[in-house]
Design a protein around this motif. Structure first.
Motif, PDB file in Angstrom:
ATOM      1  N   GLU A  25     -21.580   6.397 -46.869  1.00 27.76           N
ATOM      2  CA  GLU A  25     -20.787   6.734 -48.248  1.00 27.76           C
ATOM      3  C   GLU A  25     -19.524   6.306 -48.792  1.00 27.76           C
ATOM      4  N   PRO A  83     -22.613  14.095 -50.686  1.00 26.22           N
ATOM      5  CA  PRO A  83     -21.334  13.939 -50.950  1.00 26.22           C
ATOM      6  C   PRO A  83     -22.977  13.779 -52.978  1.00 26.22           C
ATOM      7  N   SER A  84     -21.699  14.111 -53.934  1.00 26.27           N
ATOM      8  CA  SER A  84     -22.280  13.951 -55.220  1.00 26.27           C
ATOM      9  C   SER A  84     -21.358  13.649 -55.859  1.00 26.27           C
ATOM     10  N   ARG A 117     -20.682   2.986 -49.702  1.00 24.92           N
ATOM     11  CA  ARG A 117     -21.023   3.194 -50.896  1.00 24.92           C
ATOM     12  C   ARG A 117     -19.597   3.561 -51.647  1.00 24.92           C
ATOM     13  N   ALA A 136     -26.674  10.795 -54.583  1.00 25.54           N
ATOM     14  CA  ALA A 136     -25.964   9.831 -53.574  1.00 25.54           C
ATOM     15  C   ALA A 136     -26.822  10.138 -51.524  1.00 25.54           C
ATOM     16  N   ASN A 137     -27.372   8.889 -51.370  1.00 21.41           N
ATOM     17  CA  ASN A 137     -28.235   9.600 -50.319  1.00 21.41           C
ATOM     18  C   ASN A 137     -29.402  10.530 -50.017  1.00 21.41           C
ATOM     19  N   ARG A 187     -13.231   9.321 -49.971  1.00 20.24           N
ATOM     20  CA  ARG A 187     -12.599   8.675 -50.462  1.00 20.24           C
ATOM     21  C   ARG A 187     -11.003   9.000 -50.435  1.00 20.24           C
ATOM     22  N   ARG A 218     -17.202  14.642 -51.151  1.00 15.03           N
ATOM     23  CA  ARG A 218     -16.992  13.117 -52.187  1.00 15.03           C
ATOM     24  C   ARG A 218     -15.437  12.564 -51.955  1.00 15.03           C
TER      25      ARG A 218
END
Length: 879
Positions: free
Chosen positions: A352, A290-291, A355, A690-691, A304, A300
């Motif tokens: 995620e 995810p970015s 997050r 992220a991660n 979401r 991502r």
């Protein structure tokens, strides 16, 4: 018939007809023009273009695909999915329509047992050949052959690339699936006429000008949607009710308590979450993280969207890990890499999910600020910039922004939002084009590879070798010679120079030839198995056919080898200390340092960092052997060799074993024994997304130089602070404590100054509100809103007022704060007062009922604003 049985029957059918069974390629394509693999033909694109010659002319595969072009339709229609499996058979200059069409008919009617009377076919309006094969060879009646235009029956994979006319096989599901219109027929958007199989007759390449150029040979590319085939054979109404998706929906029903099939709106959410769960599970398995960029952003967004729709059916707790498990149950047998990476996939997805919970918190705070700004402007609109920031930077769903804005009586500036989105898309497109800028030259490199064969790389055994110049390229064009001062790419039949790939930089050195020399500044691989030497001719004339002595810079290569082997030890050490989820996600190995990107969810602790560095250095001291060998990919996987995400592997691979701790698939150059590395120093560890974490380190002499530099710095600081190096922490800690004391004293003095201002009668005027109540007003220029709030809180208690209004001018901005005693907020609302008063300042405001802040650029309106505070307070009390 189960989906697994359909998948196997298809592959076996074409294997029996001379096709090579090819495993699905990664969802991360080896193609700069594509974000994700979206069709079965993607991995075969070089074969269709003729840039690479395959060792087979027929292939069949079941390709995992992701498409998000119709993401808004997922869950709302019976057939749209973001993740799906595409069965396909392919011909590279072998057979054409004469076999592809009858074989498709045979498979559907004889193997799958479909009723021929329910099958239709469409052809491109100008494709007479396909029409006649359907009518005369297969025997379909003319009234079930439909001619359609380019929009429906001319296939392409984008604005550029291979393309051609196509013929679709369509299944009539019956009137109960139809729209009921009298003109409902093949081509209607309803679900009655279901496209099962698309046969593409690939004969053109669309160039960047949009013009069609004939391909070197005519090819076949077909795609049969597995989920659609399953829905027909399993007698269900939608793709979502087939055996690979419905168990995931059942798991959602269990978690949410919301039944499937009762509420159409809830069904949309259940189907969407199930589909997106399949997509994000496979994407993470193939190395996507995810970015906020490119394919990471797609991932991502899928996660979401799934979380948002889960909330619509009442799922508030973390649950995505259970979705990953549900996907494993239905897909793990066909794709064992899912089960191999189960813990890793769950860790990424669950992080995620966590997050996003934080994103909601941060997004809500930003939304409140953005709302206050909108109210201050008074235009009734949340700006496109704020909506874009929420969406793009904070990952806040646009739908949620619009919904919450509406609740506040605000619209969202969609025109401004779309403008910024288009600018972002343009930047992403330009970045992809930049990555693929050499694509126009690929034809030259393909020509060299086809005419002269692959470069024989001898650099594993020697750093000096003799080779013959087979081609020279200058600015994308083949040239016969290059003179002193000219820069060209040199291609040899054999070379010890390693071409940059797999994270390892290319070699440098010299080419020596009769009466001349050329300096090699880089070596790279424009195509697989082809090495280009980027050179500047220093002396003489370098020409095709000349024999040269290729000499690699030995010291530089040794430094690269140390760093490359160290990355393998580092990878092992990270997994030992952090866990198996710590996987390599990228690397850079040059002669000065190594950079290693890996998956992890937080900064590593000092203890973990020391442990990793210690483990690597212990293996270096043990001086364990390093060996490399060629074996089959299947055997390498069987013995546990680590295959890196995003890498493409053939049937045979090179395995590098480092002592008894590391075994990886790797084509790079390495030391003979771990002791050759010398020493390993971890310089830094940081987050790059992220991660995703990044380590930089040095080995050999660079590690020695670094330690000398650190020791020198310690000695300098010790002299400055007049203490021994061993006592530096204690000395610095005392200095920091003293600094903190001084800062606290400064804050206390500032607070006393603000409190004193609140007490000074000269700064204030008061007005009676009746019944012994009063409003206190003041203007104190030069204060920030935070100081104004503190002063207002002091004034409420010291001045005995139930309402306090303070204005301040600083620079070209006027600020206003209104505070109300808590026992009066039922009648006096600070937000209402400040909004009306701030109109005199040309702005607006917002906040809490007991404390609100406003402002504007009309500094001359300060007195009027304070007067409005008093008037509005009186009005509210009297009302």
């Amino acid at each position: 018939m189960k989906s697994g049985e359909i998948r196997e029957a298809f592959l076996r059918f074409f294997e029996e007809r001379g096709h090579r069974r090819v495993k699905s390629s990664s969802l991360v394509p080896d193609d700069p023009t594509l974000l994700l693999t979206n069709a079965g033909m993607v991995q075969f694109k070089p074969y269709f273009l003729g840039t690479v010659k395959p060792d087979f002319t027929r292939a069949t595969s079941c390709q995992k695909c992701v498409r998000t072009t119709d993401i808004e339709k997922v869950g709302k229609t019976a057939r749209h999915l973001t993740f799906f499996e595409m069965l396909g058979n392919f011909s590279f200059g072998d057979y054409y329509k004469e076999k592809a069409i009858p074989w498709a008919w045979e498979f559907l009617t004889q193997v799958m047992g479909l009723d021929p009377s329910r099958l239709y076919c469409s052809v491109f309006r100008e494709d007479e050949e396909a029409y006649l094969i359907w009518r005369d060879v297969v025997g379909i009646p003319e009234d079930r052959i439909v001619r359609l235009g380019e929009e429906d029956n001319f296939w392409d994979m984008g604005t550029t690339g291979p393309c051609g006319p196509c013929s679709e096989i369509i299944y009539d599901q019956g009137e109960e699936f139809g729209c009921g219109r009298p003109d409902c027929r093949v081509g209607c958007d309803c679900d009655r006429y279901l496209e099962l199989w698309n046969l593409v007759f690939m004969q053109y390449n669309r160039d960047e000008k949009g013009e069609l150029q004939p391909l070197p040979s005519k090819n076949i590319d077909t795609g049969l949607g597995l989920e659609r085939m399953s829905s027909v054979l399993q007698g269900v109404k939608t793709n979502f009710e087939t055996d690979t998706i419905f168990p995931i929906i059942e798991k959602l029903v269990e978690i949410s308590g919301v039944p499937y099939g009762r509420d159409p709106q809830a069904d949309v959410s259940l189907k969407l979450v199930a589909d997106h769960s399949r997509a994000f599970t496979f994407l993470v398995s193939d190395g996507v993280l995810p970015s906020n960029e490119e394919r990471g952003y797609v991932l991502r967004r899928l996660i979401r969207r799934a979380l948002r729709h889960a909330r619509l059916v009442g799922i508030e707790r973390p649950f995505l890990g259970e979705m990953v498990d549900a996907v494993m149950e239905t897909m793990g047998e066909a794709y064992p890499e899912l089960r191999d990476n189960r813990s890793y996939i769950k860790a990424i997805v669950e992080k995620e999910e966590e997050r996003f919970a934080q994103t909601l918190k941060v997004g809500l705070a930003y939304f409140e600020d953005a709302t206050a700004r909108a109210l201050q402007r008074g235009d009734g609109t949340l700006s496109g910039e704020d909506a874009f920031h929420l969406h793009d930077t904070l990952g806040f769903p646009l739908e949620l922004t619009k919904e919450m804005a509406s609740e506040r009586g605000l619209a969202v500036d969609m025109e401004g939002f779309e403008r910024l989105m288009e600018e972002q898309r343009l930047r992403a497109r330009e970045a992809r084009e930049e990555k693929g800028y050499r694509e126009a030259w690929d034809g030259v490199y393909s020509q060299i590879l086809n005419e002269h064969g692959p470069t024989d790389f001898t650099g594993y055994q020697t750093l000096t070798d003799r080779g013959t110049v087979v081609a020279l390229v200058r600015e994308g064009k083949v040239v016969p010679r290059a003179s002193a001062g000219e820069q060209v790419e040199v291609f040899l039949d054999r070379t010890p120079f390693y071409g940059e790939k797999g994270g390892q930089v290319g070699d440098k050195g010299v080419l020596l030839f009769s009466n001349g020399s050329a300096v090699v500044s880089d070596a790279r691989c424009p195509l697989e198995d082809l090495i280009a030497h980027v050179v500047r001719v220093e002396k003489g004339v370098l020409e095709v056919g000349l024999e040269v002595e290729a000499v690699v810079d030995a010291d530089r290569r040794w430094s690269i080898r140390r760093n490359h082997t160290a990355t393998h030890l580092l990878h092992w050490a990270l997994r030992e200390v952090l866990g198996d989820h710590a996987k390599q996600a990228g690397s850079l190995v040059d002669d000065r340092r190594l950079r290693f990107d890996f998956t992890h969810f937080q900064a590593i602790t000092e203890e973990e960092r020391e442990r990793v560095e210690e483990l690597v250095n212990r293996k270096i001291l043990e001086n364990q052997p390093v060996r490399a060998y060629i074996t089959t990919y299947d055997y390498a996987k069987e013995i546990g060799a680590v295959a890196l995400f995003g890498e493409k592997y053939g049937d045979f691979v090179r395995v590098v074993e480092v002592g008894d701790v590391s075994r990886e698939l790797c084509g790079g150059t390495h030391v003979h024994r771990t002791g050759d590395i010398g020493q390993f120093v971890l310089l830094s560890e940081s987050g790059i997304g992220a991660n995703m974490r990044r380590i930089e380190a040095v080995t050999g002499m660079e590690a020695w130089r670094h330690r000398r530099e650190v020791e020198g710095t310690l000695q300098t600081v010790s002299r400055m602070l007049r203490t021994e190096p061993s006592r530096l922490p204690e000395r610095i800690e005392r200095l920091l404590e003293r600094l903190k004391e001084l800062e606290n004293e400064l804050k206390r003095r500032e607070s006393r100054a603000v409190a004193e201002l609140a007490r000074q009668d000269a700064s204030w005027r008061e007005e009676s509100l009746g019944d012994g109540r009063k409003v206190a007003l003041a203007r104190v220029d030069g204060l920030e809103p935070k100081e104004l709030r503190e002063m207002a809180e002091n004034a409420l208690s010291t001045r005995g007022a139930c309402v306090v209004g303070i204005a301040s001018v600083k620079g070209d901005k006027a600020n206003l704060v209104v505070a109300v005693r808590k026992d009066h907020v039922d009648r006096l609302n600070a937000v209402e007062i400040v909004r009306e008063a701030a109109e005199a300042l040309g702005g607006g405001g917002g906040g809490r009922p007991d404390m609100a802040v406003g402002g504007g650029s009309r500094v001359e309106g300060v007195s009027e604003a304070l007067e409005k505070v008093a008037r509005r307070s009186i009005d509210l009390l009297e009302g």
